[in-house]
Design a protein around this motif. Structure first.
Motif, PDB file in Angstrom:
ATOM      1  N   ILE A   1     -61.250 -19.983  41.432  1.00  0.00           N
ATOM      2  CA  ILE A   1     -61.764 -21.165  40.745  1.00  0.00           C
ATOM      3  C   ILE A   1     -60.653 -22.208  40.606  1.00  0.00           C
ATOM      4  CG2 ILE A   1     -62.776 -22.055  38.610  1.00  0.00           C
ATOM      5  CD1 ILE A   1     -64.646 -20.282  40.189  1.00  0.00           C
ATOM      6  N   LYS A   2     -60.985 -23.446  40.922  1.00  0.00           N
ATOM      7  CA  LYS A   2     -60.033 -24.556  40.769  1.00  0.00           C
ATOM      8  C   LYS A   2     -60.648 -25.609  39.848  1.00  0.00           C
ATOM      9  CE  LYS A   2     -61.733 -27.006  44.872  1.00  0.00           C
ATOM     10  NZ  LYS A   2     -61.396 -27.729  46.100  1.00  0.00           N
ATOM     11  N   MET A   3     -60.185 -25.651  38.638  1.00  0.00           N
ATOM     12  CA  MET A   3     -60.628 -26.695  37.712  1.00  0.00           C
ATOM     13  C   MET A   3     -59.691 -26.724  36.514  1.00  0.00           C
ATOM     14  SD  MET A   3     -64.126 -24.956  36.266  1.00  0.00           S
ATOM     15  CE  MET A   3     -64.107 -23.515  35.180  1.00  0.00           C
TER      16      MET A   3
ATOM     17  N   THR B   1     -72.913 -26.969  45.820  1.00  0.00           N
ATOM     18  CA  THR B   1     -72.785 -27.188  44.382  1.00  0.00           C
ATOM     19  C   THR B   1     -71.455 -26.676  43.859  1.00  0.00           C
ATOM     20  OG1 THR B   1     -75.185 -27.035  44.059  1.00  0.00           O
ATOM     21  CG2 THR B   1     -73.796 -26.637  42.126  1.00  0.00           C
ATOM     22  N   LEU B   2     -71.016 -25.531  44.401  1.00  0.00           N
ATOM     23  CA  LEU B   2     -69.775 -24.904  43.928  1.00  0.00           C
ATOM     24  C   LEU B   2     -68.524 -25.479  44.582  1.00  0.00           C
ATOM     25  CD1 LEU B   2     -70.839 -21.138  43.830  1.00  0.00           C
ATOM     26  CD2 LEU B   2     -70.643 -22.714  41.904  1.00  0.00           C
ATOM     27  N   ASP B   3     -68.706 -26.224  45.656  1.00  0.00           N
ATOM     28  CA  ASP B   3     -67.564 -26.712  46.438  1.00  0.00           C
ATOM     29  C   ASP B   3     -66.467 -27.379  45.603  1.00  0.00           C
ATOM     30  OD1 ASP B   3     -66.259 -27.208  49.001  1.00  0.00           O
ATOM     31  OD2 ASP B   3     -66.712 -29.322  48.613  1.00  0.00           O
ATOM     32  N   PRO B   4     -66.809 -28.207  44.597  1.00  0.00           N
ATOM     33  CA  PRO B   4     -65.724 -28.843  43.820  1.00  0.00           C
ATOM     34  C   PRO B   4     -64.940 -27.866  42.943  1.00  0.00           C
ATOM     35  CG  PRO B   4     -67.818 -30.025  43.570  1.00  0.00           C
ATOM     36  CD  PRO B   4     -68.130 -28.706  44.185  1.00  0.00           C
ATOM     37  N   TYR B   5     -65.454 -26.651  42.787  1.00  0.00           N
ATOM     38  CA  TYR B   5     -64.856 -25.746  41.806  1.00  0.00           C
ATOM     39  C   TYR B   5     -64.244 -24.475  42.401  1.00  0.00           C
ATOM     40  CZ  TYR B   5     -68.059 -28.718  39.194  1.00  0.00           C
ATOM     41  OH  TYR B   5     -68.736 -29.798  38.696  1.00  0.00           O
TER      42      TYR B   5
ATOM     43  N   LYS C   1     -67.165 -24.815  33.327  1.00  0.00           N
ATOM     44  CA  LYS C   1     -68.062 -25.847  33.824  1.00  0.00           C
ATOM     45  C   LYS C   1     -69.469 -25.274  33.890  1.00  0.00           C
ATOM     46  CE  LYS C   1     -65.447 -29.476  35.046  1.00  0.00           C
ATOM     47  NZ  LYS C   1     -65.668 -30.858  34.565  1.00  0.00           N
ATOM     48  N   VAL C   2     -70.445 -26.142  33.720  1.00  0.00           N
ATOM     49  CA  VAL C   2     -71.836 -25.733  33.846  1.00  0.00           C
ATOM     50  C   VAL C   2     -72.376 -26.251  35.166  1.00  0.00           C
ATOM     51  CG1 VAL C   2     -74.171 -26.023  32.928  1.00  0.00           C
ATOM     52  CG2 VAL C   2     -72.259 -25.653  31.363  1.00  0.00           C
ATOM     53  N   VAL C   3     -73.014 -25.368  35.933  1.00  0.00           N
ATOM     54  CA  VAL C   3     -73.629 -25.772  37.196  1.00  0.00           C
ATOM     55  C   VAL C   3     -75.109 -25.402  37.151  1.00  0.00           C
ATOM     56  CG1 VAL C   3     -71.507 -25.546  38.536  1.00  0.00           C
ATOM     57  CG2 VAL C   3     -73.037 -23.581  38.345  1.00  0.00           C
ATOM     58  N   TYR C   4     -75.902 -26.159  37.877  1.00  0.00           N
ATOM     59  CA  TYR C   4     -77.349 -25.947  37.902  1.00  0.00           C
ATOM     60  C   TYR C   4     -77.779 -25.608  39.326  1.00  0.00           C
ATOM     61  CZ  TYR C   4     -77.211 -28.214  33.340  1.00  0.00           C
ATOM     62  OH  TYR C   4     -76.935 -28.536  32.031  1.00  0.00           O
TER      63      TYR C   4
ATOM     64  N   GLY D   1     -81.193 -21.507  38.045  1.00  0.00           N
ATOM     65  CA  GLY D   1     -80.833 -21.433  36.637  1.00  0.00           C
ATOM     66  C   GLY D   1     -79.639 -22.297  36.294  1.00  0.00           C
ATOM     67  N   ARG D   2     -79.249 -22.190  35.049  1.00  0.00           N
ATOM     68  CA  ARG D   2     -78.075 -22.896  34.520  1.00  0.00           C
ATOM     69  C   ARG D   2     -76.980 -21.855  34.318  1.00  0.00           C
ATOM     70  NH1 ARG D   2     -75.550 -23.438  29.620  1.00  0.00           N
ATOM     71  NH2 ARG D   2     -74.793 -25.505  28.985  1.00  0.00           N
ATOM     72  N   TYR D   3     -75.838 -22.074  34.914  1.00  0.00           N
ATOM     73  CA  TYR D   3     -74.767 -21.082  34.895  1.00  0.00           C
ATOM     74  C   TYR D   3     -73.454 -21.692  34.423  1.00  0.00           C
ATOM     75  CZ  TYR D   3     -78.105 -18.572  37.811  1.00  0.00           C
ATOM     76  OH  TYR D   3     -79.237 -17.966  38.284  1.00  0.00           O
ATOM     77  N   THR D   4     -72.705 -20.919  33.668  1.00  0.00           N
ATOM     78  CA  THR D   4     -71.380 -21.339  33.229  1.00  0.00           C
ATOM     79  C   THR D   4     -70.341 -20.607  34.061  1.00  0.00           C
ATOM     80  OG1 THR D   4     -72.177 -21.646  30.960  1.00  0.00           O
ATOM     81  CG2 THR D   4     -69.801 -21.486  31.278  1.00  0.00           C
ATOM     82  N   ILE D   5     -69.486 -21.359  34.750  1.00  0.00           N
ATOM     83  CA  ILE D   5     -68.388 -20.745  35.486  1.00  0.00           C
ATOM     84  C   ILE D   5     -67.095 -21.020  34.726  1.00  0.00           C
ATOM     85  CG2 ILE D   5     -69.549 -20.853  37.710  1.00  0.00           C
ATOM     86  CD1 ILE D   5     -67.929 -23.293  38.410  1.00  0.00           C
ATOM     87  N   GLU D   6     -66.212 -20.023  34.723  1.00  0.00           N
ATOM     88  CA  GLU D   6     -65.017 -20.089  33.882  1.00  0.00           C
ATOM     89  C   GLU D   6     -63.751 -20.075  34.720  1.00  0.00           C
ATOM     90  OE1 GLU D   6     -65.680 -16.620  31.594  1.00  0.00           O
ATOM     91  OE2 GLU D   6     -67.585 -17.360  30.789  1.00  0.00           O
ATOM     92  N   LYS D   7     -62.769 -20.757  34.226  1.00  0.00           N
ATOM     93  CA  LYS D   7     -61.476 -20.798  34.882  1.00  0.00           C
ATOM     94  C   LYS D   7     -60.916 -19.381  34.991  1.00  0.00           C
ATOM     95  CE  LYS D   7     -57.223 -23.534  34.670  1.00  0.00           C
ATOM     96  NZ  LYS D   7     -56.490 -24.567  33.885  1.00  0.00           N
ATOM     97  N   GLY D   8     -60.398 -19.032  36.167  1.00  0.00           N
ATOM     98  CA  GLY D   8     -59.832 -17.699  36.364  1.00  0.00           C
ATOM     99  C   GLY D   8     -60.801 -16.694  36.945  1.00  0.00           C
ATOM    100  N   MET D   9     -62.079 -17.051  37.090  1.00  0.00           N
ATOM    101  CA  MET D   9     -63.059 -16.119  37.654  1.00  0.00           C
ATOM    102  C   MET D   9     -62.722 -15.838  39.114  1.00  0.00           C
ATOM    103  SD  MET D   9     -66.749 -17.429  36.153  1.00  0.00           S
ATOM    104  CE  MET D   9     -67.674 -15.935  36.462  1.00  0.00           C
ATOM    105  N   ASN D  10     -62.922 -14.590  39.524  1.00  0.00           N
ATOM    106  CA  ASN D  10     -62.798 -14.253  40.942  1.00  0.00           C
ATOM    107  C   ASN D  10     -64.173 -14.261  41.583  1.00  0.00           C
ATOM    108  OD1 ASN D  10     -64.025 -11.637  40.453  1.00  0.00           O
ATOM    109  ND2 ASN D  10     -62.045 -10.952  39.649  1.00  0.00           N
ATOM    110  N   ASN D  11     -64.196 -14.060  42.881  1.00  0.00           N
ATOM    111  CA  ASN D  11     -65.480 -14.123  43.597  1.00  0.00           C
ATOM    112  C   ASN D  11     -66.464 -13.072  43.106  1.00  0.00           C
ATOM    113  OD1 ASN D  11     -64.932 -16.315  45.301  1.00  0.00           O
ATOM    114  ND2 ASN D  11     -63.799 -15.014  46.733  1.00  0.00           N
ATOM    115  N   ASN D  12     -65.945 -11.885  42.775  1.00  0.00           N
ATOM    116  CA  ASN D  12     -66.830 -10.828  42.290  1.00  0.00           C
ATOM    117  C   ASN D  12     -67.473 -11.231  40.972  1.00  0.00           C
ATOM    118  OD1 ASN D  12     -67.774  -8.003  42.652  1.00  0.00           O
ATOM    119  ND2 ASN D  12     -66.699  -7.694  40.716  1.00  0.00           N
TER     120      ASN D  12
END
Length: 347
Positions: free
Chosen positions: A34-36, A57-61, A41-44, A84-95
């Motif tokens: 993750i790069k932010m 959608t995920l490309d910027p992050y 961040k919230v993505v839809y 759905g509406r999803y929250t992605i967090e800094k430091g998350m890995n692909n898994n």
């Protein structure tokens, strides 16, 4: 001997290759991708989205789309995208990210209150869930749904009890409406229904009067007293004579709901509309506003008193002066008229 060395070299190279491959796989799965700058961040992900649109959608992050694609395909997500509406967090890995997208459609809080029309409600809700305002309004005005639930386009707004509710972002217009009907039925407990019957009103009529009370005063503690005035008029067969209903009638006639009217004129009282409670003694066909729960409860538990009149209190703004007879009311009204004239308010 030479053959053995070749076999040994091949084996060593194989081990090195396997190690490199294993390292790549490990990094693809367990290293942060993750790069932010923000912590989250919230993505839809909209209904019907493809895996490619998820990637876009995920490309910027995400740092490495290919490693994410690899993990998504291995875990079966690429062929089973879930909206759905999803929250992605800094430091998350692909898994972590794939697991979140597979099962983590986060519920959201949907809040609404004080809407004037179904159109306004549709606009407010469309800002919070996936369904757009056109879809929502179509559901709100669906004649079959209205008929099945003893509603019409005038009373339909009263079915939506303002509050905070949990929904999934990808809730459809019909799902939202059905949920609101359940919440309406849940709100009207046996106790509330009995109170409405005791004061001679249906739930729909309670909400209609509550909408007038809501417009008359923003002071929650004053609402039962204002409700008591209207109930005194109603029980005695008087016209309600409510200024907010006249303003609403003007808005409906002009179809300009952005109109701001601070002063009702005598000529306004003659407008021919079933919402004009200066002209007609019956209750308006439906609510003129979405009343708060406090206003609904104010009608159900209205203050028992002998007041039939009230006017804005210029000595205590926000509140009103109440009167039992017309002579007293006219004295109170003169104070208000002098004040409003002094402010230069003509409309």
């Amino acid at each position: 001997m030479y053959i053995k060395k070749i076999i040994l070299a091949i084996a060593i190279l194989g081990l090195i290759g396997a190690g490199i491959f294993s390292y790549y796989i490990y990094n693809s799965i367990f290293t942060s991708n993750i790069k932010m700058e923000d912590s989250e961040k919230v993505v839809y992900i909209p209904t019907g989205a493809t895996f490619q649109s998820v990637l876009d959608t995920l490309d910027p992050y995400i740092k490495d789309k290919e490693s994410f694609r690899l993990v998504a395909e291995k875990k079966g997500y690429a062929s089973k995208v879930r909206p759905g509406r999803y929250t992605i967090e800094k430091g998350m890995n692909n898994n972590d990210l794939v697991n979140r997208l597979r099962v983590g459609n986060n519920p959201i809080k949907v809040i609404f209150n004080n809407q004037e029309r179904l159109e306004d409600l549709a606009g407010r809700i469309s800002q919070q869930i996936e369904a757009d305002s056109i879809e929502l309004l179509k559901a709100f005005k669906n004649p079959d749904f209205l008929a099945e639930n003893d509603l019409d386009q005038n009373t339909a707004l009263g079915m939506y009890i303002p509050n905070q509710y949990e929904f999934y972002w990808n809730t459809s217009a019909e799902e939202f409406q059905q949920r609101m009907k359940k919440e309406y039925d849940r709100f009207w407990t046996t106790e509330k229904l009995e109170k409405a019957e005791q004061i001679g009103l249906t739930p729909s009529e309670v909400i209609t009067i509550a909408s007038i009370v809501q417009k008359e005063t923003a002071k929650v503690d004053e609402r039962p007293r204002v409700a008591g005035v209207y109930m005194n008029r109603f029980k005695n067969g008087w016209k309600l004579d409510a200024d907010p209903t006249v303003i609403y009638a003007i808005k409906r006639k002009t179809q300009n709901f952005d109109t701001i009217i601070k002063r009702v004129l005598y000529k306004d009282l003659k407008i021919d509309s079933p919402y004009n409670t200066y002209k007609y003694s019956t209750l308006p066909p439906g609510p003129i506003w979405m009343p708060d729960i406090s206003s609904i409860n104010a009608v159900l538990n209205y203050e028992d008193h002998d007041y039939f009149y009230f006017v804005a209190n210029v000595e205590n703004f926000g509140y009103h002066k109440f009167a039992k007879n017309l002579a007293q009311h006219n004295r109170n009204k003169q104070e208000y008229v002098r004040w409003i004239n002094k402010q230069g308010i003509r409309r």
